[in-house]
Design an enzyme around this catalytic site. Structure first.
Site: not given
Length: 345
Positions: A67-68, A92-93, A97, A137
């Site tokens: 969970s970013e 980084a992709d 969220p 990615h």
């Protein structure tokens, strides 16, 4: 440490240099904590945090749920209460969220609280392509961060810079985004994907002083002195620019920005005033990319020194392709062609 007994510089990969910076910071300040997906026991997807949990325990280096949003939200709360969280977003992709927490909370906390709170946190993210990661990615989202006031944005191109800039980022009282070009974690990449990979441990720029001081944010480095034109770039593209200059024989000055915000405007002006010509080079998509800001700065501050319009070389305005990766990637041939064309203007 006494100079007579200081450890000699050694060669290491960017991965090892990042791990060393974490180790140094955690040893010096017990407020520094490291967390993210798989960064604890596993040591991170690229092993940049290997060994930290074993050395400092599960309360200082720990794994999180996928969970970013939660990772960044927890880091903001920790930072507000005096800790120094250093979190890793696996790619980084995957940061989208969490973008609301980064922009609306981390970047605004000092301003919203009239200086009562600060947010001394670091967000590390592997970025860029060149690894056949396709569209999910391989993104380079630096412009999304440099547009946000309250954030600082760093992109290293060598192991020594990765170590020194990360140490400064961890010590900074405000949030710092550290974008690590994943294609150069293990060695420099000049854009020739069909050639053998060279390890940092066999490259002159792979030397790292593990007793060295942090590298100040906002200071560029001139990687190659030149008189014919200036290339403003950062990350993996530094090595592509060096290759293009060598292959074309053009006396290009290569300026490695290292920090995108705050940017070293003084060094940019010095270089462009000397050469009179400028190329802006980055891997991210062209339209509204960070390069547009660099072009504007050069136009504003170096107008009367320019002998030709500023040229941009960047990724195409399309999602990062898989099958046509090397058509998208701004390689030395495309950079060299831009150098040649600029000198003819």
């Amino acid at each position: 440490m006494d100079a007579a007994i200081a450890p000699a510089p050694t060669h290491m990969t960017m991965i090892e240099a990042i791990q060393n910076a974490h180790d140094v910071a955690m040893a010096e300040d017990d407020r520094v904590v490291v967390f993210g997906q798989d960064v604890g026991f596993f040591g991170g997807v690229f092993r940049c945090t290997a060994g930290l949990q074993k050395k400092y325990g599960k309360s200082r280096c720990f794994d999180t749920p996928i969970s970013e949003l939660g990772i960044i939200g927890a880091a903001v709360g920790m930072a507000a209460y005096g800790m120094k969280p250093c979190v890793e977003i696996q790619f980084a992709d995957y940061m989208y969220p969490a973008y609301d927490q980064i922009v609306s909370e981390a970047a605004r906390l000092r301003y919203r609280s009239a200086g009562e709170f600060s947010c001394p946190m670091v967000v590390r993210m592997p970025t860029g392509g060149g690894i056949y990661g396709a569209q999910t990615h391989s993104q380079s989202p630096e412009a999304l961060f440099t547009h946000v006031t309250g954030l600082k944005t760093v992109v290293p191109s060598t192991p020594a810079d990765a170590r020194g800039l990360l140490l400064s980022a961890i010590a900074d009282p405000d949030p710092v985004i550290v974008l690590e070009p994943k294609r150069i974690y293990n060695g420099p990449f000049d854009g020739h994907h069909d050639r053998p990979v060279v390890s940092w441990k066999k490259h002159p720029l792979g030397e790292v002083d593990t007793a060295g001081a942090p590298i100040p944010l906002g200071k560029a480095a001139v990687r190659r002195e030149g008189e014919a034109l200036t290339v403003l770039t950062y990350g993996t593209m530094v090595h592509v620019a060096l290759a293009a200059a060598e292959e074309t024989g053009i006396d290009a000055e290569i300026v490695d920005l290292r920090t995108l915000l705050p940017v070293d405007l003084d060094q940019i002006v010095r270089s462009v005033e000397k050469t009179g010509r400028c190329i802006v080079l980055h891997e991210a998509t062209l339209t509204c990319g960070y390069g547009a800001e660099l072009v504007s700065l050069v136009q504003e501050h170096c107008f009367y020194s320019l002998e030709a319009p500023v040229v941009r070389v960047a990724g195409w305005d399309t999602p990062y392709p898989h099958a046509q990766e090397w058509t998208y990637f701004p390689g030395p041939a495309r950079v060299g062609e831009a150098m040649t064309r600029l000198l003819q203007r």
